[in-house]
Design a protein around this motif. Structure first.
Motif, PDB file in Angstrom:
ATOM      1  N   THR A  57       0.902  -1.363  -0.044  1.00  0.00           N
ATOM      2  CA  THR A  57      -0.038   0.112   0.091  1.00  0.00           C
ATOM      3  C   THR A  57       0.792   1.252  -0.022  1.00  0.00           C
ATOM      4  O   THR A  57       2.143   1.318   0.305  1.00  0.00           O
ATOM      5  CB  THR A  57      -0.609   0.221   1.026  1.00  0.00           C
ATOM      6  N   GLU A  59       0.824   3.307   2.260  1.00  0.00           N
ATOM      7  CA  GLU A  59       1.209   3.714   3.435  1.00  0.00           C
ATOM      8  C   GLU A  59       2.612   3.004   3.923  1.00  0.00           C
ATOM      9  O   GLU A  59       3.304   3.361   4.575  1.00  0.00           O
ATOM     10  CB  GLU A  59       0.192   3.034   4.588  1.00  0.00           C
ATOM     11  N   ASP A  60       2.566   1.828   3.130  1.00  0.00           N
ATOM     12  CA  ASP A  60       3.796   0.826   3.667  1.00  0.00           C
ATOM     13  C   ASP A  60       5.159   1.510   3.186  1.00  0.00           C
ATOM     14  O   ASP A  60       6.173   1.245   3.633  1.00  0.00           O
ATOM     15  CB  ASP A  60       3.618  -0.722   3.210  1.00  0.00           C
ATOM     16  N   LEU A  63       5.988   3.291   6.113  1.00  0.00           N
ATOM     17  CA  LEU A  63       6.157   2.602   7.320  1.00  0.00           C
ATOM     18  C   LEU A  63       7.157   1.667   7.231  1.00  0.00           C
ATOM     19  O   LEU A  63       7.728   1.287   8.303  1.00  0.00           O
ATOM     20  CB  LEU A  63       4.611   2.093   7.679  1.00  0.00           C
ATOM     21  N   PRO A 119      -3.898   8.016   9.182  1.00  0.00           N
ATOM     22  CA  PRO A 119      -3.843   6.720   8.916  1.00  0.00           C
ATOM     23  C   PRO A 119      -2.441   5.906   9.141  1.00  0.00           C
ATOM     24  O   PRO A 119      -2.534   4.877   9.374  1.00  0.00           O
ATOM     25  CB  PRO A 119      -4.053   6.612   7.509  1.00  0.00           C
ATOM     26  N   LEU A 120      -1.376   6.784   8.916  1.00  0.00           N
ATOM     27  CA  LEU A 120      -0.008   6.201   9.061  1.00  0.00           C
ATOM     28  C   LEU A 120       0.128   6.003  10.658  1.00  0.00           C
ATOM     29  O   LEU A 120       0.476   4.769  11.177  1.00  0.00           O
ATOM     30  CB  LEU A 120       1.023   7.002   8.651  1.00  0.00           C
ATOM     31  N   ALA A 122      -2.075   5.663  12.929  1.00  0.00           N
ATOM     32  CA  ALA A 122      -3.111   4.167  13.385  1.00  0.00           C
ATOM     33  C   ALA A 122      -2.431   2.985  13.109  1.00  0.00           C
ATOM     34  O   ALA A 122      -2.443   2.111  13.635  1.00  0.00           O
ATOM     35  CB  ALA A 122      -4.298   4.481  12.719  1.00  0.00           C
ATOM     36  N   ARG A 123      -1.800   3.001  11.749  1.00  0.00           N
ATOM     37  CA  ARG A 123      -1.286   1.755  11.315  1.00  0.00           C
ATOM     38  C   ARG A 123      -0.095   1.235  12.111  1.00  0.00           C
ATOM     39  O   ARG A 123       0.285   0.217  12.531  1.00  0.00           O
ATOM     40  CB  ARG A 123      -0.776   1.819   9.723  1.00  0.00           C
ATOM     41  N   MET A 124       0.710   2.298  12.329  1.00  0.00           N
ATOM     42  CA  MET A 124       2.144   2.086  13.505  1.00  0.00           C
ATOM     43  C   MET A 124       1.567   1.543  14.830  1.00  0.00           C
ATOM     44  O   MET A 124       2.108   0.582  15.052  1.00  0.00           O
ATOM     45  CB  MET A 124       2.777   3.629  13.699  1.00  0.00           C
ATOM     46  N   TRP A 125       0.408   2.197  15.227  1.00  0.00           N
ATOM     47  CA  TRP A 125       0.115   1.598  16.674  1.00  0.00           C
ATOM     48  C   TRP A 125      -0.540   0.106  16.422  1.00  0.00           C
ATOM     49  O   TRP A 125      -0.556  -0.643  17.483  1.00  0.00           O
ATOM     50  CB  TRP A 125      -0.971   2.615  17.360  1.00  0.00           C
ATOM     51  N   GLN A 126      -1.120  -0.117  15.290  1.00  0.00           N
ATOM     52  CA  GLN A 126      -1.520  -1.469  15.001  1.00  0.00           C
ATOM     53  C   GLN A 126      -0.452  -2.529  15.191  1.00  0.00           C
ATOM     54  O   GLN A 126      -0.605  -3.600  15.535  1.00  0.00           O
ATOM     55  CB  GLN A 126      -2.150  -1.652  13.734  1.00  0.00           C
ATOM     56  N   HIS A 127       0.941  -2.100  14.907  1.00  0.00           N
ATOM     57  CA  HIS A 127       1.952  -3.068  14.839  1.00  0.00           C
ATOM     58  C   HIS A 127       2.554  -3.257  16.337  1.00  0.00           C
ATOM     59  O   HIS A 127       3.452  -3.846  16.434  1.00  0.00           O
ATOM     60  CB  HIS A 127       2.840  -2.636  13.828  1.00  0.00           C
TER      61      HIS A 127
END
Length: 195
Positions: A57, A59-60, A63, A119-120, A122-127
């Motif tokens: 994506t 985002e990746d 990230l 969104p970035l 949020a994705r960071m915290w998911q990891h």
């Protein structure tokens, strides 16, 4: 015969780095939401299908951090006789230094984006959860404890959260103050909680 895979891997790594560099440049110049995958691809002269072979994506591309070593190095090189709180303090400093690496400006640009683009972030915290579990396992092994013990899990969670928030604050303030100063402040603040 043995050099061809090495050359291929080096070429892939070079393309991956170039994609990240150009994406960061475009995000900085025109904004994250305003930059398309197609624009990134045009800057690197590749097709979108090639882009998605490197990054699933948009985002990746921000990230993905190929230069951050896993926490094993920071934790396992500590002296066996050190108490766990000392290992935690030293590990936090080591992790922050490793996250910055040699290319401070690129790291700062990545972290600014992660901090400022929801969104970035949020994705960071998911990891974070797998990182906490992994760090707890390393700390437990190092201290001769069970990774599922409450104290070990909380220590690992605090360590990851403090490292993450320190990096986000540092990025939000354009790389100031020094990470060592911010870490000292965090550890002083947490001192009353056994760290």
């Amino acid at each position: 015969m043995t050099t061809r895979p090495g050359l291929r891997e080096r070429k892939k790594a070079k393309t991956r780095r170039l994609l990240q560099q150009e994406a960061l440049r475009l995000f900085t110049e025109q904004g994250y939401d305003e930059t398309t995958v197609e624009q990134i691809c045009a800057a690197v002269d590749i097709s979108p299908s090639t882009f998605f072979r490197y990054f699933p994506t948009k985002e990746d591309v921000v990230l993905a951090d190929d230069h951050t070593p896993p926490p094993e190095k920071a934790i396992t090189v500590r002296d066996l006789s050190e108490p766990l709180p000392d290992i935690v303090r030293a590990t936090l400093l080591d992790l922050l230094e490793q996250r910055i690496g040699e290319d401070r400006e690129t790291t700062l640009a990545r972290l600014r984006l992660i901090s400022r683009v929801q969104p970035l972030r949020a994705r960071m915290w998911q990891h974070q959860e797998p990182r906490v579990a992994h760090t707890a396992a390393l700390l437990a092994e190092r201290a001769g404890q069970d990774a599922n013990e409450y104290d070990v899990r909380v220590t690992a969670a605090v360590l990851i959260a403090v490292a993450t928030e320190t990096l986000m604050y540092w990025a939000d303030h354009d790389g100031e103050p020094a990470l060592t100063d911010l870490t000292a402040r965090a550890l002083h603040h947490l001192g009353g909680h056994g760290l």
